[in-house]
Design an enzyme around this catalytic site. Sequence first.
Site, PDB file in Angstrom:
ATOM      1  N   ASN A   1       2.636  -5.265   9.681  1.00  0.00           N
ATOM      2  CA  ASN A   1       2.680  -4.641   8.357  1.00  0.00           C
ATOM      3  C   ASN A   1       2.829  -3.128   8.466  1.00  0.00           C
ATOM      4  O   ASN A   1       3.574  -2.500   7.699  1.00  0.00           O
ATOM      5  CB  ASN A   1       1.409  -5.003   7.585  1.00  0.00           C
ATOM      6  CG  ASN A   1       1.627  -4.991   6.090  1.00  0.00           C
ATOM      7  OD1 ASN A   1       2.577  -5.588   5.591  1.00  0.00           O
ATOM      8  ND2 ASN A   1       0.765  -4.310   5.360  1.00  0.00           N
TER       9      ASN A   1
ATOM     10  N   ASP B   1       8.605  21.520 -31.954  1.00  0.00           N
ATOM     11  CA  ASP B   1       9.018  20.386 -31.123  1.00  0.00           C
ATOM     12  C   ASP B   1       7.917  19.924 -30.176  1.00  0.00           C
ATOM     13  O   ASP B   1       8.052  18.874 -29.539  1.00  0.00           O
ATOM     14  CB  ASP B   1      10.236  20.778 -30.268  1.00  0.00           C
ATOM     15  CG  ASP B   1      11.445  21.138 -31.109  1.00  0.00           C
ATOM     16  OD1 ASP B   1      11.727  20.415 -32.073  1.00  0.00           O
ATOM     17  OD2 ASP B   1      12.098  22.142 -30.800  1.00  0.00           O
TER      18      ASP B   1
ATOM     19  N   ASN C   1       5.940 -14.560   3.786  1.00  0.00           N
ATOM     20  CA  ASN C   1       5.013 -14.598   4.918  1.00  0.00           C
ATOM     21  C   ASN C   1       3.787 -15.445   4.610  1.00  0.00           C
ATOM     22  O   ASN C   1       3.329 -16.234   5.445  1.00  0.00           O
ATOM     23  CB  ASN C   1       4.579 -13.189   5.296  1.00  0.00           C
ATOM     24  CG  ASN C   1       5.658 -12.434   6.037  1.00  0.00           C
ATOM     25  OD1 ASN C   1       6.642 -13.024   6.487  1.00  0.00           O
ATOM     26  ND2 ASN C   1       5.505 -11.127   6.159  1.00  0.00           N
TER      27      ASN C   1
ATOM     28  N   ASP D   1      17.325  18.529 -30.633  1.00  0.00           N
ATOM     29  CA  ASP D   1      17.547  19.525 -31.672  1.00  0.00           C
ATOM     30  C   ASP D   1      19.041  19.833 -31.715  1.00  0.00           C
ATOM     31  O   ASP D   1      19.796  19.480 -30.809  1.00  0.00           O
ATOM     32  CB  ASP D   1      16.740  20.785 -31.354  1.00  0.00           C
ATOM     33  CG  ASP D   1      16.693  21.756 -32.527  1.00  0.00           C
ATOM     34  OD1 ASP D   1      17.085  21.364 -33.636  1.00  0.00           O
ATOM     35  OD2 ASP D   1      16.257  22.904 -32.316  1.00  0.00           O
TER      36      ASP D   1
ATOM     37  N   ASP E   1      12.842  23.184 -28.069  1.00  0.00           N
ATOM     38  CA  ASP E   1      12.365  24.428 -27.478  1.00  0.00           C
ATOM     39  C   ASP E   1      11.407  25.208 -28.363  1.00  0.00           C
ATOM     40  O   ASP E   1      10.995  26.307 -28.011  1.00  0.00           O
ATOM     41  CB  ASP E   1      13.547  25.332 -27.115  1.00  0.00           C
ATOM     42  CG  ASP E   1      14.388  25.707 -28.340  1.00  0.00           C
ATOM     43  OD1 ASP E   1      14.078  25.234 -29.448  1.00  0.00           O
ATOM     44  OD2 ASP E   1      15.359  26.463 -28.163  1.00  0.00           O
TER      45      ASP E   1
ATOM     46  N   GLU F   1       0.803  -1.213   0.000  1.00  0.00           N
ATOM     47  CA  GLU F   1       0.000   0.000   0.000  1.00  0.00           C
ATOM     48  C   GLU F   1       0.840   1.269   0.000  1.00  0.00           C
ATOM     49  O   GLU F   1       0.367   2.337  -0.366  1.00  0.00           O
ATOM     50  CB  GLU F   1      -0.960   0.022   1.200  1.00  0.00           C
ATOM     51  CG  GLU F   1      -0.286   0.033   2.561  1.00  0.00           C
ATOM     52  CD  GLU F   1       0.175  -1.356   2.989  1.00  0.00           C
ATOM     53  OE1 GLU F   1       0.959  -1.440   3.930  1.00  0.00           O
ATOM     54  OE2 GLU F   1      -0.231  -2.347   2.358  1.00  0.00           O
TER      55      GLU F   1
ATOM     56  N   ASP G   1       5.966  -1.038   7.038  1.00  0.00           N
ATOM     57  CA  ASP G   1       5.740  -0.036   5.993  1.00  0.00           C
ATOM     58  C   ASP G   1       6.283   1.328   6.390  1.00  0.00           C
ATOM     59  O   ASP G   1       6.844   2.057   5.565  1.00  0.00           O
ATOM     60  CB  ASP G   1       4.247   0.071   5.670  1.00  0.00           C
ATOM     61  CG  ASP G   1       3.766  -1.061   4.776  1.00  0.00           C
ATOM     62  OD1 ASP G   1       4.607  -1.629   4.052  1.00  0.00           O
ATOM     63  OD2 ASP G   1       2.572  -1.386   4.804  1.00  0.00           O
TER      64      ASP G   1
END
Length: 906
Positions: free
Chosen positions: A741, A652, A716, A373, A648, A331, A745
């Site tokens: 957990n 482009d 696990n 370019d 630029d 998560e 985390d």
Amino acid sequence: MTMLTPRTPTKLAPPGKGRRERKAAELETRTRLAGEQLTGFSARPGASVLQELGATRSGLTHAEAALRLERHGANVVAHERAPRWWFQLAKAFWNPFIGVLVFLAAVMWWQDPADPGVVILSVMVGISGLLRFWQEFRSGRAADALKKLVTTTCAVQRRAGSGSAPTTFEVPMDQVVPGDVVKLAAGDLIPADLRLITSKDLMVGQAALSGESLPVAKADTRTDDRGQFETTDPVEAGNLCLMGTSVTSGTATGVVVATGADTYFGSMAGSLVGERPQTNFDNGVRKVSFLLIRFMLVMVPVVFAINGLTKGDWDEAFLFGIAVAVGLTPEMLPMVVSANLARGAVAMSKHKVVVKRLNAIQNLGAMDVLCTDKTGTLTEDRIVLDRYLDVHGDEDDEVLEYGYLNSHFQTGLKNLMDQAVINRVDEAEEVVVDARFSMVDEIPFDFARRRMSVVLDRNSAVAGLGRPEHVMITKGAVEEVLDLCTHMRDRGRRVELTGQLRAHVTRIAEDNNRRGLRVLAVATRTVDTPRDTYSVADEERLTLVGFLAFLDPPKADAARALQALADKGIAVKVVTGDNDLVAARVCADVGLDVGHVVLGAEIDPLDDTALRALAARTTVFAKVNPVQKARIVRALQADGHTVGFLGDGINDAAALRDADVGISVDTAVDIAKESADIILLEKDLTVLEQGVIQGRTTFGNTIKYVKMTASSNFGNVFSVLVASAFIPFQPMLAIMLLVQNLVYDIAQLATPWDRMDEEYLRKPRNWDAKGIGRFMVCIGPISSIFDIAMFVIMWNVFAADSEAHQALFQSGWFIEGLLSQTLIVHMIRTRKIPFIQSRASWPVMVMTVLAVLTGLYLPFSPLAASLGFVPLPASYFPWLIGVLLAYCTLTQLLKTLYIRRFGTWL
């Protein structure tokens, strides 16, 4: 009147095509329609254009301008706006992993609103979503700070009423309307698409539209002109000036024929806003996400069924299955990815790189092809005098001296090449003119003759002459000057310019053209009868002195930057709208293997398959238009490459948008900056090298988290399956799994601040869902071996072999499981031996130590009883240390075998 009616939307692409193909077809169609309309104005007489627009040479009245502004809208092109904060907040929570957690939390709440697991899941969801939102919101605000709030104006001729005299006003560009008469001078931006009414010596910089590095000469136009018919390309039309370009010299008056989205510039920009194509990064995250979700959908029902069948308590088995599902859900992946990218953005800002879209950082690291370019990237974006040659192609200071005298004494606005000659001499201090010559007269440059002449008086006292001597020096286009020459200077002698010698000197000029140089001829003659004024008729019987050859020179560090990118596994391809000869010369000078230069005209007849093959073997593309640039990018992507594009100009913008990572500069046109993902504060390839390294570090730390989480979660679940099948009680309570957990985390939040091994940064890295699945299956079960060992120890050594002692069993496995998960961070983060050959950064070390201390403390804490823990005896901890050391040793051994077998680790 055509231009006074807003354009009707046109159906631009069949609905059956893919979104990207429809966008490309839409861009091509809009550009073509705008071009056809403009060339129609170019072909008609100026008086006819004014009549069609309902305009006069004196300009619109203020009332007419107001009505037209209301009808056509502001003179602005389509552009993207940053989403509102609440939309960004909602989007931060919109990902499959958070969706899984919200669903599981809802199920737990429905079963028991007081279940503490609901609170734990809510904390996980909140931390992940809010941190991701904050990182992206802050990055977006930093990018917005780049946009300067500057109002740009232009000179427009308008009248108070129908009978009033015209007056010139400075009005904001966004208030210009069709029919306005605009006055142009050197330095002005072209505010809209203009049909020239009058112009003189007008030079326009069109690099933003065409990629041509040098300014383009527009035709000298008079009020009674009859129009032009020689071109179907509005960029090349001599009597049109287009929005997005600028005046470098000369003066002109033009009538506005299109504004805003109706301009040639706007036709391209309008097709470039909206939803962006999925990049390599987006596709990679999606594939990995659904791989892990599919794994969860298979394993959770198996765990639920085994626990329900073996224990007989289906409600408890259901809650345990939910806890296992949470344990399998990475998560924090969206948050870890966002934190990684945000940290990368901060680091890159220190190297003059601003990241607009966070995902672009990882794409920059994965990039294996950079399309760029030429002008300003490989070159210095300025004209210099490269060489000065006699009629045989040898360098000759006399040619430089005559060229300098011509440029120095002319009184008109000096163009870029004049300035380059003056700069060359000033730097070398080779010519002193004040004492030897004085100005008599000049014959100014015009675009019909394509040359200019000065007449100088050679100072008789200095030269030792007894009478005045006037010298005419002419400089201009080779063919125009040669036509006036009857002789040439050959090693100090004046010889007749025969047909054979004329062919010889022409070949010298053409050879330099083929080397990518812009060549001017220099000629002179001594006037027989000196006088005060001279005319074009006096430009005759000239003696050719030699040639001046100009070049936009390569940057001094361009070759080194290209080599550095090559060393990082990045192939550079030059995609430019400029001349093929110039492009080939510059690319060769910076060390690129040029090979065959492919022109834009060669691309159009090719289908996508043929273009893929051509793009793969070509290094330099020249004279390509915006649609062709975007096709080249898509062809390379279809061949499996992660493509970056550096540009630029408006030409482009389509390619910038289609590329996996679009790179522009802060001096670029607005639509190019908006289409880009990354903006360089200096147009320099050297800054990209640091960006690439940061991108690879970002990706490496992201993939660490994915592989750590996927492998430990798989181990696990495998352990849970074994324990559920053979142990008469739950091997761990659902709340214990959730707490384990959560602690793990939170410890992973430091992953973005970890360092990467030098070897990892040497080549492009990309998402590999299949490789992650293989890693998970191969490495994950290692932890299960030692989980089962701990099961045996708790069962046999500590007699936790019945439901009466299940809390002791569960507490023992909780600590071993959390500590082994934490240790796997250090085992997986490097292919080397951890702590000895490669050490984690201090934030990672601190967070893992805190996670270990938390795991060891919980069974002894005041929360122990509510969570189902009991204190563990002191004799447990030597066993724990032994299990963990054995786990690390076996993991390192199998890591070596895995690398030997598959050639990769992270």
